[in-house]
Design a protein around this motif. Structure first.
Motif, PDB file in Angstrom:
ATOM      1  N   PRO A 162       0.823  -1.214   0.000  1.00 19.25           N
ATOM      2  CA  PRO A 162       0.000   0.000   0.000  1.00 19.25           C
ATOM      3  C   PRO A 162       0.861   1.270   0.000  1.00 19.25           C
ATOM      4  CG  PRO A 162       0.082  -0.976   2.190  1.00 19.25           C
ATOM      5  CD  PRO A 162       0.786  -1.935   1.279  1.00 19.25           C
ATOM      6  N   THR A 163       0.460   2.243  -0.799  1.00 22.97           N
ATOM      7  CA  THR A 163       1.246   3.486  -0.876  1.00 22.97           C
ATOM      8  C   THR A 163       0.465   4.691  -0.365  1.00 22.97           C
ATOM      9  OG1 THR A 163       0.521   3.859  -3.145  1.00 22.97           O
ATOM     10  CG2 THR A 163       2.589   2.655  -2.861  1.00 22.97           C
ATOM     11  N   THR A 164      -0.822   4.498  -0.059  1.00 20.75           N
ATOM     12  CA  THR A 164      -1.628   5.593   0.479  1.00 20.75           C
ATOM     13  C   THR A 164      -2.363   5.096   1.723  1.00 20.75           C
ATOM     14  OG1 THR A 164      -3.614   4.984  -0.758  1.00 20.75           O
ATOM     15  CG2 THR A 164      -2.076   6.494  -1.860  1.00 20.75           C
ATOM     16  N   VAL A 165      -2.918   6.034   2.484  1.00 18.96           N
ATOM     17  CA  VAL A 165      -3.706   5.700   3.657  1.00 18.96           C
ATOM     18  C   VAL A 165      -4.883   4.804   3.260  1.00 18.96           C
ATOM     19  CG1 VAL A 165      -5.261   6.695   5.383  1.00 18.96           C
ATOM     20  CG2 VAL A 165      -3.016   7.723   4.995  1.00 18.96           C
ATOM     21  N   ILE A 204       4.277   6.187  11.064  1.00 16.51           N
ATOM     22  CA  ILE A 204       4.086   6.342   9.614  1.00 16.51           C
ATOM     23  C   ILE A 204       2.834   7.146   9.253  1.00 16.51           C
ATOM     24  CG2 ILE A 204       5.326   4.180   9.160  1.00 16.51           C
ATOM     25  CD1 ILE A 204       2.523   3.035   8.260  1.00 16.51           C
ATOM     26  N   PHE A 205       1.901   7.300  10.224  1.00 14.45           N
ATOM     27  CA  PHE A 205       0.651   7.998   9.885  1.00 14.45           C
ATOM     28  C   PHE A 205       0.632   9.465  10.322  1.00 14.45           C
ATOM     29  CE2 PHE A 205      -1.021   3.521   9.806  1.00 14.45           C
ATOM     30  CZ  PHE A 205      -1.361   3.509   8.457  1.00 14.45           C
ATOM     31  N   ASN A 206       1.536   9.871  11.233  1.00 15.73           N
ATOM     32  CA  ASN A 206       1.544  11.286  11.645  1.00 15.73           C
ATOM     33  C   ASN A 206       1.682  12.223  10.443  1.00 15.73           C
ATOM     34  OD1 ASN A 206       1.069  11.176  14.354  1.00 15.73           O
ATOM     35  ND2 ASN A 206       3.110  11.846  15.002  1.00 15.73           N
ATOM     36  N   GLN A 207       2.738  12.024   9.674  1.00 14.23           N
ATOM     37  CA  GLN A 207       2.985  12.925   8.538  1.00 14.23           C
ATOM     38  C   GLN A 207       1.862  12.799   7.507  1.00 14.23           C
ATOM     39  OE1 GLN A 207       5.355  15.171   8.508  1.00 14.23           O
ATOM     40  NE2 GLN A 207       6.790  14.407  10.050  1.00 14.23           N
ATOM     41  N   ALA A 208       1.364  11.578   7.325  1.00 13.97           N
ATOM     42  CA  ALA A 208       0.308  11.362   6.333  1.00 13.97           C
ATOM     43  C   ALA A 208      -0.927  12.212   6.644  1.00 13.97           C
ATOM     44  CB  ALA A 208      -0.059   9.880   6.271  1.00 13.97           C
ATOM     45  N   PHE A 238      -9.337   7.955  11.845  1.00 14.18           N
ATOM     46  CA  PHE A 238      -8.915   6.842  10.969  1.00 14.18           C
ATOM     47  C   PHE A 238      -8.587   5.601  11.807  1.00 14.18           C
ATOM     48  CE2 PHE A 238      -5.004   4.845   9.054  1.00 14.18           C
ATOM     49  CZ  PHE A 238      -5.628   4.198   7.993  1.00 14.18           C
ATOM     50  N   TYR A 239      -7.792   5.772  12.862  1.00 12.59           N
ATOM     51  CA  TYR A 239      -7.444   4.633  13.726  1.00 12.59           C
ATOM     52  C   TYR A 239      -8.718   3.993  14.299  1.00 12.59           C
ATOM     53  CZ  TYR A 239      -2.554   6.444  14.157  1.00 12.59           C
ATOM     54  OH  TYR A 239      -1.285   6.885  13.934  1.00 12.59           O
ATOM     55  N   ALA A 240      -9.631   4.868  14.761  1.00 10.43           N
ATOM     56  CA  ALA A 240     -10.848   4.368  15.417  1.00 10.43           C
ATOM     57  C   ALA A 240     -11.717   3.597  14.425  1.00 10.43           C
ATOM     58  CB  ALA A 240     -11.629   5.524  16.037  1.00 10.43           C
ATOM     59  N   ARG A 241     -11.735   4.058  13.163  1.00  6.95           N
ATOM     60  CA  ARG A 241     -12.515   3.337  12.148  1.00  6.95           C
ATOM     61  C   ARG A 241     -11.908   1.951  11.910  1.00  6.95           C
ATOM     62  NH1 ARG A 241     -12.504   6.870   8.152  1.00  6.95           N
ATOM     63  NH2 ARG A 241     -10.945   5.858   6.835  1.00  6.95           N
ATOM     64  N   LEU A 242     -10.589   1.888  11.828  1.00  8.53           N
ATOM     65  CA  LEU A 242      -9.917   0.593  11.660  1.00  8.53           C
ATOM     66  C   LEU A 242     -10.308  -0.349  12.799  1.00  8.53           C
ATOM     67  CD1 LEU A 242      -6.233   1.584  10.659  1.00  8.53           C
ATOM     68  CD2 LEU A 242      -8.099   0.926   9.130  1.00  8.53           C
ATOM     69  N   ALA A 243     -10.291   0.195  14.031  1.00 11.94           N
ATOM     70  CA  ALA A 243     -10.622  -0.642  15.193  1.00 11.94           C
ATOM     71  C   ALA A 243     -12.076  -1.095  15.142  1.00 11.94           C
ATOM     72  CB  ALA A 243     -10.333   0.116  16.492  1.00 11.94           C
ATOM     73  N   SER A 244     -12.974  -0.164  14.771  1.00  8.74           N
ATOM     74  CA  SER A 244     -14.406  -0.502  14.784  1.00  8.74           C
ATOM     75  C   SER A 244     -14.730  -1.559  13.734  1.00  8.74           C
ATOM     76  CB  SER A 244     -15.244   0.760  14.554  1.00  8.74           C
ATOM     77  OG  SER A 244     -15.178   1.150  13.191  1.00  8.74           O
ATOM     78  N   GLU A 245     -13.962  -1.621  12.660  1.00  3.92           N
ATOM     79  CA  GLU A 245     -14.218  -2.603  11.601  1.00  3.92           C
ATOM     80  C   GLU A 245     -13.447  -3.906  11.800  1.00  3.92           C
ATOM     81  OE1 GLU A 245     -13.469  -0.463   7.969  1.00  3.92           O
ATOM     82  OE2 GLU A 245     -15.203   0.838   8.261  1.00  3.92           O
ATOM     83  N   GLY A 246     -12.790  -4.032  12.960  1.00  3.19           N
ATOM     84  CA  GLY A 246     -12.039  -5.263  13.239  1.00  3.19           C
ATOM     85  C   GLY A 246     -10.722  -5.338  12.483  1.00  3.19           C
ATOM     86  N   LEU A 301       6.454  -2.582   4.600  1.00  2.00           N
ATOM     87  CA  LEU A 301       5.439  -1.789   3.901  1.00  2.00           C
ATOM     88  C   LEU A 301       5.866  -0.318   3.852  1.00  2.00           C
ATOM     89  CD1 LEU A 301       2.199  -3.441   5.347  1.00  2.00           C
ATOM     90  CD2 LEU A 301       3.347  -3.892   3.165  1.00  2.00           C
ATOM     91  N   PRO A 302       5.551   0.369   2.770  1.00  2.00           N
ATOM     92  CA  PRO A 302       6.050   1.732   2.563  1.00  2.00           C
ATOM     93  C   PRO A 302       5.351   2.789   3.427  1.00  2.00           C
ATOM     94  CG  PRO A 302       5.048   0.852   0.535  1.00  2.00           C
ATOM     95  CD  PRO A 302       4.775  -0.129   1.635  1.00  2.00           C
ATOM     96  N   LEU A 303       5.932   3.981   3.453  1.00  2.00           N
ATOM     97  CA  LEU A 303       5.328   5.118   4.156  1.00  2.00           C
ATOM     98  C   LEU A 303       4.186   5.642   3.296  1.00  2.00           C
ATOM     99  CD1 LEU A 303       8.635   7.002   5.111  1.00  2.00           C
ATOM    100  CD2 LEU A 303       7.353   5.344   6.480  1.00  2.00           C
ATOM    101  N   PRO A 304       2.967   5.651   3.855  1.00  2.00           N
ATOM    102  CA  PRO A 304       1.819   6.030   3.025  1.00  2.00           C
ATOM    103  C   PRO A 304       1.685   7.540   2.811  1.00  2.00           C
ATOM    104  CG  PRO A 304       1.112   5.608   5.266  1.00  2.00           C
ATOM    105  CD  PRO A 304       2.586   5.326   5.232  1.00  2.00           C
ATOM    106  N   LYS A 305       1.195   7.896   1.639  1.00  2.00           N
ATOM    107  CA  LYS A 305       0.777   9.277   1.387  1.00  2.00           C
ATOM    108  C   LYS A 305      -0.614   9.455   1.979  1.00  2.00           C
ATOM    109  CE  LYS A 305       2.694   9.694  -3.243  1.00  2.00           C
ATOM    110  NZ  LYS A 305       2.570   8.303  -3.621  1.00  2.00           N
TER     111      LYS A 305
END
Ligand code: CA
Length: 474
Positions: A162-165, A204-208, A238-246, A301-305
């Protein structure tokens, strides 16, 4: 009377006694370090090799390991130093600031200018930290956690890294929805797991998401902590959505590091972050141990845009939190610095990083180096110089790629050292932040309650801290 004056008086007295003794060519250098004990044969062997190499270069030192009692190294060291016993070279793991304030630690910057190996071995963040706090030297790459996945899983999914969020989210979902662990049940593998806090993800997600530094300017041009910015809010959402979707492990708060790793090896999670290139390779080794007969490689895995940019999180350069110091009271500062300079040189790094020929590695007639199994338990006692390269690649391609990203992706942060009177505010705001993040992640709080978090953060000390920050930052 300060500790320094008291000690100088004692030293002067001791010197009078020493004058009567015959002059000796060999200089005794006392060295206290967490990783060095006279009872560890490998430590002693390394020290003897350093002495021999330095002697061959014309510096005859008797390098003496100072053993400290077990338990907390920082506490034992502090007790010894406050008793007036100050070794020439001291490794600190906390407690250095009060010693620096007492004036017993040497400003290392002039020495580094004088000693070329030290200067050449520094990582960019070391250079910045030495500008702000010149008493500690810790020549290691900065911690910059990065994510890995089993290459065969990526292949089975037929997905490119993956190259993007958005692509990260899609990968986590694909891992979750498939049955990559092959237990017959789809949907029981997490995309990503972690432990303790969400700090690894921030790497990796701060800058993104545009969380570019600890302190950021708001729309009115005032300095605010990035914790309470819209960029941070978007990231947490974004983090919370990932968690809510398992897709992200809701149990991250109670996971210990070994639980996190175990979920990865057993196929309960597809992606984990490793804190350093060496750790990535340990994960690779353990993954293969858990799956005998398979040949599993890990892919970095790469740093995401993202909407805010791309890159590794900014690195705190306010000071080293650990590292080697030279006593300003030492009568042999030049020799003490020379020891450190040697450890930063190619010859010193060869010993410190590779161990010994015949044990950790072998050499053939052409001089080519082959590492033995013993290298897996060998570790550097001093430095990991930025300019040293091993004669034979020790890192896997994924780990080497991670190191390259760390080298090219360094961004200095604008965090600074807090005066002691802000310690309570710093702790309280961090607690407010961590507990709200946990609530957002578990769904106990909705992201609509963000303003409530911000108010609580500011009331816990955030406002006071921002006022002080405005006086420090330009
Ligand atoms: Ca499954």
């Amino acid at each position: 009377m300060t500790l320094k004056k008291l000690l100088l008086a004692t030293t002067a007295f001791a010197l009078l006694g020493a004058m009567a003794a015959p002059a000796m060519a060999q200089t005794a250098i006392r060295l206290a370090s967490k990783d060095l004990l006279t009872t560890n044969p490998e430590d002693v062997k390394e020290i003897e090799a350093i002495e021999a190499a330095l002697k061959a270069q014309g510096t005859d030192v008797d390098l003496q390991i100072v053993d400290l009692p077990g338990g907390s190294y920082a506490d034992a060291l502090s007790v010894m130093l406050l008793s007036g016993d100050i070794p020439d070279i001291i490794y600190f793991q906390g407690g250095d600031q009060k010693m620096a304030e007492q004036g017993i630690l040497e400003d290392l910057n002039p020495w580094i200018e004088k000693y070329p190996n030290l200067k050449a071995a520094l990582w960019p963040h070391n250079v910045e930290r030495l500008k702000n706090y010149p008493y500690l030297l810790y020549i290691y790459p900065p911690r910059a956690p990065q994510p890995v996945i089993r290459q065969d899983w990526l292949d089975q999914l037929g997905m490119a890294p993956p190259t993007t969020v958005e692509e990260y989210e899609a990968l986590f979902k694909a891992i979750h929805d498939a049955d990559l662990d092959g237990d017959g049940t789809p949907g029981n593998t997490l995309g990503l797991t972690g432990f303790g806090t969400t700090a690894e993800l921030d790497s990796i997600f701060n800058q993104a998401f545009g969380v570019t530094a600890t302190w950021m300017k708001n729309a009115d041009g005032a300095w605010v902590n990035s914790r309470v910015t819209d960029a941070e809010k978007a990231k947490i959402e974004f983090y919370a959505r990932l968690a809510s979707e398992g897709l992200y492990d809701k149990e991250y708060v109670t996971n210990t590091f070994d639980v996190k790793e175990d979920k990865f090896y057993t196929g309960k999670a597809g992606v984990i972050f490793g804190s350093s290139p060496e750790v990535i390779d340990i994960y690779g080794g353990k993954m293969n141990q858990a799956h005998p007969g398979e040949d599993i490689t890990l892919a970095l895995l790469p740093l995401p845009k993202g909407p805010g940019g791309q890159g590794l999180a900014a690195v705190d350069v306010s000071k080293e939190s650990r590292g080697f110091a030279i006593s300003s009271l030492s009568e042999h500062k030049d020799e003490a610095v020379k020891v450190l300079d040697f450890m930063a040189s190619k010859e010193g790094q060869d010993i410190d990083r590779m161990g010994f020929e015949g044990t950790q590695y072998t050499k053939d007639a052409s001089g080519a180096v082959t590492f033995t199994d013993q290298i897996s338990t060998w570790y550097a006692r001093f430095f990991n110089a930025a300019n040293w390269t091993p004669p034979t690649q020790q890192l896997s391609p994924a780990a080497q790629q991670m190191l390259d990203t760390i080298k090219t992706g360094f961004k200095p942060d604008n965090a600074f050292v807090w005066p002691a009177e802000y310690a309570v505010d710093v702790d309280a705001t961090e607690q407010v932040y961590r507990s709200w993040v946990a609530k957002f992640m578990t769904g106990e709080a909705s992201i609509d309650q963000w303003d409530q978090f911000v108010s609580e953060y500011n009331a816990a000390g955030g406002s006071r801290m921002a006022e002080y920050a405005a006086t420090v930052l330009q």
